[in-house]
Write a protein that holds these residues in place. Structure first.
Motif, PDB file in Angstrom:
ATOM      1  N   VAL A 182       0.929  -1.211   0.008  1.00  0.00           N
ATOM      2  CA  VAL A 182      -0.078   0.048   0.071  1.00  0.00           C
ATOM      3  C   VAL A 182       0.912   1.261  -0.050  1.00  0.00           C
ATOM      4  O   VAL A 182       1.989   1.176   0.789  1.00  0.00           O
ATOM      5  N   ILE A 183       0.572   2.242  -0.785  1.00  0.00           N
ATOM      6  CA  ILE A 183       1.282   3.479  -1.105  1.00  0.00           C
ATOM      7  C   ILE A 183       0.291   4.466  -0.240  1.00  0.00           C
ATOM      8  O   ILE A 183      -0.848   4.981  -1.099  1.00  0.00           O
ATOM      9  N   GLU A 184       0.642   5.247   0.595  1.00  0.00           N
ATOM     10  CA  GLU A 184       0.071   6.282   1.159  1.00  0.00           C
ATOM     11  C   GLU A 184       0.541   7.729   0.673  1.00  0.00           C
ATOM     12  O   GLU A 184       1.862   7.740   0.560  1.00  0.00           O
ATOM     13  N   ILE A 185      -0.435   8.448  -0.067  1.00  0.00           N
ATOM     14  CA  ILE A 185      -0.133   9.758  -0.679  1.00  0.00           C
ATOM     15  C   ILE A 185      -0.569  10.851   0.410  1.00  0.00           C
ATOM     16  O   ILE A 185      -1.784  11.170   0.692  1.00  0.00           O
ATOM     17  N   ASN A 186       0.394  11.652   0.690  1.00  0.00           N
ATOM     18  CA  ASN A 186       0.168  12.785   1.821  1.00  0.00           C
ATOM     19  C   ASN A 186       1.236  13.869   1.189  1.00  0.00           C
ATOM     20  O   ASN A 186       2.499  14.003   1.495  1.00  0.00           O
ATOM     21  N   GLY A 187       0.773  14.982   0.812  1.00  0.00           N
ATOM     22  CA  GLY A 187       1.430  16.061   0.371  1.00  0.00           C
ATOM     23  C   GLY A 187       2.104  17.135   1.249  1.00  0.00           C
ATOM     24  O   GLY A 187       2.675  17.932   1.106  1.00  0.00           O
ATOM     25  N   ASP A 188       1.634  16.652   2.733  1.00  0.00           N
ATOM     26  CA  ASP A 188       2.115  17.449   3.731  1.00  0.00           C
ATOM     27  C   ASP A 188       3.330  17.154   4.576  1.00  0.00           C
ATOM     28  O   ASP A 188       3.783  17.439   5.414  1.00  0.00           O
ATOM     29  N   GLN A 189       3.582  15.969   4.210  1.00  0.00           N
ATOM     30  CA  GLN A 189       4.912  15.128   4.854  1.00  0.00           C
ATOM     31  C   GLN A 189       6.144  14.646   3.711  1.00  0.00           C
ATOM     32  O   GLN A 189       5.545  14.344   2.687  1.00  0.00           O
ATOM     33  N   ASP A 190       7.266  14.384   4.357  1.00  0.00           N
ATOM     34  CA  ASP A 190       8.331  13.906   3.410  1.00  0.00           C
ATOM     35  C   ASP A 190       7.971  12.427   3.114  1.00  0.00           C
ATOM     36  O   ASP A 190       7.257  11.859   3.768  1.00  0.00           O
ATOM     37  N   ASP A 191       8.490  11.956   2.041  1.00  0.00           N
ATOM     38  CA  ASP A 191       8.680  10.557   1.786  1.00  0.00           C
ATOM     39  C   ASP A 191       9.140   9.698   3.057  1.00  0.00           C
ATOM     40  O   ASP A 191      10.128   9.918   3.811  1.00  0.00           O
ATOM     41  N   GLN A 192       8.392   8.616   3.563  1.00  0.00           N
ATOM     42  CA  GLN A 192       8.757   7.706   4.636  1.00  0.00           C
ATOM     43  C   GLN A 192       8.420   6.333   4.269  1.00  0.00           C
ATOM     44  O   GLN A 192       7.503   6.093   3.443  1.00  0.00           O
ATOM     45  N   ILE A 193       9.173   5.304   4.713  1.00  0.00           N
ATOM     46  CA  ILE A 193       9.066   4.144   4.737  1.00  0.00           C
ATOM     47  C   ILE A 193       8.933   3.360   6.017  1.00  0.00           C
ATOM     48  O   ILE A 193       9.814   3.425   6.961  1.00  0.00           O
TER      49      ILE A 193
END
Length: 273
Positions: free
Chosen positions: A95-106
């Motif tokens: 699952v890939i969560e898309i959140n424009g308010d945060q940096d890329d996180q794993i």
């Protein structure tokens, strides 16, 4: 690497998308596959039914945000281009969560969080998922060979001589060489995706994904096992060659003895007559 600039690819009115990596066969022929909705040409990526598909030549396609019906239709269209199709497809999803308010996180063991699914991010994620799936299959193939070669090594260590079943030994050598050749040229896991040459700002995302899926460690372990397989196959081949040489020498000695006996017989018969 040829890259077509385009706006971010994201699902409509959603904050998450499912990515599915599917192994279709040994290879996928992507040549002369013309589409008007291409996102990238190396690897080939294109939009499809509100989502996106990324094709890798080593037999894997990664699908983003496709419905089951759209996925089935796309896979049927790709089937003629699959070389060495597998009867049972291997699939891995994330699952890939898309959140424009945060940096890329794993998140370890969790979803992949990104600002958006822009083409560079999409290609980097697809590259990682495809390599992870390919590594998994290769690891299982190598384990099968180890299960076959281990009894030969045990018998050789215990009895001090080669196994009696020569045909089985030859099949084992053939299987070992086949796996070695197939895996060695299949996919270079340690190679970075070409997109990073044009977009080095995504190096960090790529590094995090590689660490999460332990690609480098698994590739190194697989390389060590392949080396053992190669050495085992060479050892078994040397044993067979040695045995063949011994049999040949024995045959020659027997022929010489027979020739000597025949010569003695002729000499004695002549003297007797």
């Amino acid at each position: 690497m040829s890259f077509v600039q385009s706006p971010p690819v994201s699902p409509v009115k959603t904050t998450s998308v499912t990515a599915r990596a599917i192994m279709l066969g040994d290879r996928i022929d992507t040549a002369i596959l013309e589409r008007s909705d291409v996102v990238s040409t190396a690897p080939l990526a294109f939009r499809s039914d509100g989502g996106c598909a990324v094709l890798f030549r080593y037999g894997i396609v990664v699908l983003f945000g496709l419905s089951p019906i759209a996925e089935d239709e796309l896979l049927r269209g790709l089937q003629p281009r699959v070389i060495g199709a597998f009867s049972e497809r291997e699939v891995e999803s994330t699952v890939i969560e898309i959140n424009g308010d945060q940096d890329d996180q794993i998140v370890p063991g969790g979803p992949i969080s990104v600002r958006d699914l822009s083409p560079p991010r999409l290609l980097i994620i697809a590259d990682t998922l495809a390599k992870n799936l390919a590594l998994g299959r290769d690891e299982r193939e190598v384990s099968k060979v180890f299960e076959v070669t281990e009894p030969f090594a045990s018998e050789l260590a215990r009895r001090g001589r080669s196994p009696s079943n020569r045909r089985k030994m030859l099949r084992t050598i053939g299987q070992a060489l086949l796996v070695h050749h197939r895996i060695s040229g299949r996919v270079e896991v340690e190679e970075k995706p070409d997109i990073l040459w044009d977009h080095p700002q995504f190096e960090r995302l790529h590094a995090r994904l590689v660490d999460e899926y332990e690609l480098k460690e698994r590739a190194a372990g697989l390389a060590r096992k392949l080396k053992v397989i190669e050495e085992t196959a060479r050892a078994l081949t040397d044993i067979i060659d040695t045995e063949r040489g011994v049999r040949l020498e024995t045959t020659i000695i027997i022929l010489i003895v027979v020739e000597i006996l025949v010569a003695f017989y002729e000499v004695f018969v002549r003297h007797a007559s």
